[in-house]
Design an enzyme around this catalytic site. Structure first.
Site, PDB file in Angstrom:
ATOM      1  N   HIS A 350       8.277  55.453  29.959  1.00  0.00           N
ATOM      2  CA  HIS A 350       6.880  55.815  30.238  1.00  0.00           C
ATOM      3  C   HIS A 350       6.123  54.566  30.724  1.00  0.00           C
ATOM      4  CE1 HIS A 350       3.417  58.449  30.100  1.00  0.00           C
ATOM      5  NE2 HIS A 350       2.749  57.340  29.847  1.00  0.00           N
ATOM      6  N   ALA A 351       5.477  54.687  31.873  1.00  0.00           N
ATOM      7  CA  ALA A 351       4.869  53.517  32.509  1.00  0.00           C
ATOM      8  C   ALA A 351       3.782  52.903  31.635  1.00  0.00           C
ATOM      9  CB  ALA A 351       4.275  53.920  33.854  1.00  0.00           C
ATOM     10  N   HIS A 380      -2.181  52.519  39.284  1.00  0.00           N
ATOM     11  CA  HIS A 380      -2.762  52.754  37.956  1.00  0.00           C
ATOM     12  C   HIS A 380      -2.438  51.590  37.013  1.00  0.00           C
ATOM     13  CE1 HIS A 380      -3.846  55.265  34.379  1.00  0.00           C
ATOM     14  NE2 HIS A 380      -2.939  54.484  33.814  1.00  0.00           N
ATOM     15  N   GLU A 381      -1.163  51.234  36.951  1.00  0.00           N
ATOM     16  CA  GLU A 381      -0.750  50.174  36.016  1.00  0.00           C
ATOM     17  C   GLU A 381      -1.315  48.815  36.427  1.00  0.00           C
ATOM     18  OE1 GLU A 381       0.335  51.007  33.295  1.00  0.00           O
ATOM     19  OE2 GLU A 381       0.951  53.049  33.782  1.00  0.00           O
ATOM     20  N   HIS A 384      -4.715  48.223  35.172  1.00  0.00           N
ATOM     21  CA  HIS A 384      -4.782  47.671  33.809  1.00  0.00           C
ATOM     22  C   HIS A 384      -4.627  46.147  33.853  1.00  0.00           C
ATOM     23  CE1 HIS A 384      -4.840  51.463  31.692  1.00  0.00           C
ATOM     24  NE2 HIS A 384      -3.651  51.841  32.094  1.00  0.00           N
ATOM     25  N   GLU A 408      -8.379  53.204  32.099  1.00  0.00           N
ATOM     26  CA  GLU A 408      -7.434  54.137  32.720  1.00  0.00           C
ATOM     27  C   GLU A 408      -7.841  54.510  34.144  1.00  0.00           C
ATOM     28  OE1 GLU A 408      -4.646  54.667  31.529  1.00  0.00           O
ATOM     29  OE2 GLU A 408      -4.971  53.942  29.482  1.00  0.00           O
ATOM     30  N   HIS A 508       2.356  60.347  24.448  1.00  0.00           N
ATOM     31  CA  HIS A 508       1.222  59.766  23.740  1.00  0.00           C
ATOM     32  C   HIS A 508       1.082  60.250  22.300  1.00  0.00           C
ATOM     33  CE1 HIS A 508       0.709  59.396  28.018  1.00  0.00           C
ATOM     34  NE2 HIS A 508      -0.138  58.409  27.832  1.00  0.00           N
ATOM     35  N   TYR A 518      -7.891  59.651  29.436  1.00  0.00           N
ATOM     36  CA  TYR A 518      -7.417  60.074  30.766  1.00  0.00           C
ATOM     37  C   TYR A 518      -8.312  61.158  31.361  1.00  0.00           C
ATOM     38  CZ  TYR A 518      -3.293  57.575  29.190  1.00  0.00           C
ATOM     39  OH  TYR A 518      -2.447  56.617  28.694  1.00  0.00           O
TER      40      TYR A 518
HETATM   41  O1  X8Z Z   1       0.205  57.513  30.454  1.00  0.00           O
HETATM   42  C1  X8Z Z   1      -0.260  57.359  31.560  1.00  0.00           C
HETATM   43  C2  X8Z Z   1      -0.052  56.044  32.303  1.00  0.00           C
HETATM   44  C3  X8Z Z   1       0.094  54.901  31.391  1.00  0.00           C
HETATM   45  S1  X8Z Z   1      -1.387  54.420  30.640  1.00  0.00           S
HETATM   46  C4  X8Z Z   1       1.201  56.141  33.121  1.00  0.00           C
HETATM   47  N1  X8Z Z   1      -0.919  58.366  32.164  1.00  0.00           N
HETATM   48  C5  X8Z Z   1      -1.100  59.659  31.528  1.00  0.00           C
HETATM   49  C6  X8Z Z   1       0.207  60.407  31.398  1.00  0.00           C
HETATM   50  O2  X8Z Z   1       1.195  59.999  32.006  1.00  0.00           O
HETATM   51  O3  X8Z Z   1       0.244  61.413  30.692  1.00  0.00           O
HETATM   52  C7  X8Z Z   1      -1.546  58.308  33.479  1.00  0.00           C
HETATM   53  C8  X8Z Z   1      -2.042  59.690  33.733  1.00  0.00           C
HETATM   54  C9  X8Z Z   1      -2.047  60.406  32.420  1.00  0.00           C
HETATM   55 ZN    ZN Z   2      -2.893  53.767  31.903  1.00  0.00          ZN
END
Ligand code: X8Z
Ligand code: ZN
Length: 607
Positions: A350-351, A380-381, A384, A408, A508, A518
């Site tokens: 997960h990024a 996105h990353e 941050h 975010e 998450h 988000y």
């Molecule tokens: O978790 C993330 C990022 C890392 S902060 C990749 N996002 C959420 C997800 O993947 O569920 C970005 C969009 C929503």
């Molecule tokens: Zn993020």
């Protein structure tokens, strides 16, 4: 981890240290008997910042190693380091209340408030309970990161492989199997999560909050109840657009799969939307787009045809930031980041973006694929990382986003500027598609950005109810699907029961990362985009701030503030507005909204 949440040391809380602090403080204020002095408050905050910074960095290093090399030992080391950090956070958080009656500067008051509320994982102060909680937390993330589904025939599949197949398969049975397969990974999390909730709530109560959710909601510079009301207001602004999109997509899916698979007047089965969680639907674009809806190019194809690899994609993302006047990333970013999935070990794919030393040790951790989705995620990353560096001269407790939605939304704001015009400038595209292609572009964007919004709410609507006890352990899964239905209008493709733990199949939840951020980011990015685009320069969806030094300077001014000011001040610095608001998103999609209304005419929308 956009940042490790703040912690708080115990060792420094000793009586000897406090005596010394008192002796050193020269204060003119005359405190009530037994009441600490303003000078003591300053000493306390300074001591907290120094110790928390040190412990945060130790915990970050251990977490990095765990996430990039999941084995028993790294889990234990990460849990131990997190435990020390969290113990300190909670101790400082509790002690901060001593200064409630003391008159202190605005800055010190803000720091004391941050010490009390900005703790994502509030652990109980009792050592055994705290150790158990951090061990569970570390284990949950590892279970997710190393999760695989092994079908009866063929090799085991990790989330990356399952996601690729979900994005591409159009066979409902195969899709249902992939969907259900990934959800076998979260079944064992269920009991662990129940205990996790119990222990974390205990910690939250010690800090004076009703539960963990109440604590999370108290981080928005406003009354937590007012914050909840804001979420309702914002959701009501965008709900009609979401329902229009849902209506159109459902009708197309009925055409594709038939009314036996998709109820023409009901909710959409969650396995048909091209994404494991039905949170963004962009992969379905080729199937969903009506005749004549060609956006004029396919970014995935362009990247692949030009031979882009992971590093080149990241370099290109960095180039966007430097075009706005940001300094290039440090050399260590390139040597220490993880850009692709290692073949020889389990990692958390997960990024995420990291600032390991809380100053300049910036890194991303991703399993990059060469496609448009990951190109956006890279922006996105990097958002941050550039944010983290922009506020690195703030005192430790202010090294955070104005609120977590800002953090975010920052990189996503730049990604909105990855327009056809920008791709031409990059040399990826020969010429800009005609304006007649705009509906295609907008539909493609809406499938990601608009489809996401209700999911952005669901995760914490569920978690807040779980933390408050409104959803009990025997209704975890039912509670989840009730909310999924209510907000997103999606249903599970196969029967679910309380033996399942479907929320745990979303990163998450096991990683205990708050999610409302988000949803906020989904709106804020359009608010930023509209403010940074010059009015009168054509439609918002064609505007790119690439190379716009003035836009960069405005963003940087906001980013450098970190969390030193209430977020409305930061929002005002960029947009001139003090409220979060969805009107920019609605304006961006206005041509598509009009088209959807026409297209849906005569249909019964909703579910
Ligand atoms: O978790 C993330 C990022 C890392 S902060 C990749 N996002 C959420 C997800 O993947 O569920 C970005 C969009 C929503
Ligand atoms: Zn993020």
């Amino acid at each position: 981890m956009d940042r490790m949440d703040r912690g708080n040391p115990t060792a420094r809380g000793s009586w000897a240290w406090r005596l010394l602090a008192v002796a050193l403080v020269v204060s003119t204020a005359v405190p009530a008997a037994g009441q600490p002095t303003p000078g003591e408050a300053v000493e306390f905050v300074d001591g907290a910042e120094a110790e928390l910074l040190d412990l945060a960095v130790r915990a970050e290093r251990a977490a990095w190693v765990q996430s990039t090399y999941i084995i028993e030992d790294t889990q234990i080391l990460a849990a131990q380091a997190a435990e020390r950090f969290v113990a300190a956070q909670v101790a400082y958080g509790i002690e901060a209340s001593r200064f409630d009656p003391v008159e202190v500067s605005e800055e010190v008051r803000r720091k004391l408030d941050i010490l009390k509320s900005a703790i994502t994982l509030p652990a109980p102060s009792e050592a055994a309970a705290r150790e158990e909680l951090t061990r569970i937390a570390s284990g949950l993330e590892a279970t997710y990161g190393s999760g695989r589904w092994c079908p009866e025939e063929g090799e085991c599949l990790d989330l990356g492989e399952l996601s690729r197949r979900m994005a591409e398969s159009r066979d409902p049975e195969e899709l249902a199997a992939l969907w259900a397969g990934w959800r076998t990974v979260s079944v064992p999390m269920r009991e662990e999560y129940r205990r996790f909730v119990e222990l974390a709530n205990r910690g939250a109560r010690e800090l004076g909050y009703a539960d963990v959710g109440a604590m999370w909601r108290s981080n928005y510079d406003m009354d937590p109840a007012a914050f909840e009301a804001e979420l309702v207001r914002l959701w009501e602004q965008v709900r009609p657009l979401y329902e229009s999109l849902h209506c159109f997509v459902r009708a197309r899916l009925v055409e594709l799969y038939g009314p036996e698979v998709v109820n023409p007047e009901g909710s959409i089965p969650a396995h048909l939307l091209g994404n494991m969680w039905a949170q963004s639907w962009g992969w379905l674009y080729p199937e969903l787009a009506p005749e004549g809806f060609d956006p004029g190019y396919d970014l995935t194809e362009l990247l692949q045809d030009r031979g882009f690899d992971a590093v080149r994609m990241v370099e290109t993302g960095e180039g966007f930031f430097t075009s706005l006047g940001f300094e290039p990333l440090p050399e260590t970013f390139w040597s220490r980041s993880m850009f692709t999935q290692p073949r020889d070990r389990d990692v958390v794919c997960h990024a995420s973006a990291w600032d390991v030393d809380e100053v300049d040790d910036l890194r991303i951790k991703m399993c990059i694929q060469v496609n448009d989705e990951d190109f956006a995620t890279i922006h996105h990353e990097l958002g941050h990382n550039f944010y983290q560096r922009a506020y690195n001269r703030q005192p430790y407790l202010f090294r955070a986003g104005a609120n977590d939605g800002f953090h975010e939304g920052l990189g996503d704001t730049l990604a909105l500027s990855v327009t056809p015009g920008y791709l031409v400038e990059l040399g990826l595209l020969d010429e800009e598609p005609a304006p007649s292609k705009d509906l295609g572009l907008l539909l493609r964007m809406a499938l990601d950005k608009v489809a996401f919004l209700p999911f952005g709410l669901v995760v914490d609507q569920w978690r807040w109810k779980v933390f408050s006890g409104e959803i009990g352990p025997d209704e975890y899964n039912q509670g989840w699907w009730d909310l999924r239905l209510r907000y997103q209008g999606v249903v599970p493709p196969v029967a679910r029961s309380e033996a399942d733990f479907d929320p745990g199949a979303k990163y998450h939840v096991p990683a205990n990362t708050p999610y409302t951020r988000y949803f906020l980011a989904g709106l804020l990015q359009f608010q930023f985009h509209r403010a940074l685009c010059d009015a009168g320069d054509g439609p918002l969806h064609r505007c790119s701030i690439y190379g716009d030094a003035e836009a960069g300077a405005r963003l940087r001014a906001m980013m450098e503030m970190g969390s030193s000011r209430p977020w409305p001040d930061a929002l005002e610095a960029v947009t001139g507005e003090r409220r979060m608001d969805a009107s920019a998103l609605l304006e961006y999609f206005a041509p598509l909204t009009a088209w959807l209304e026409e297209r849906n005419a005569g249909q019964t929308c909703g579910w």
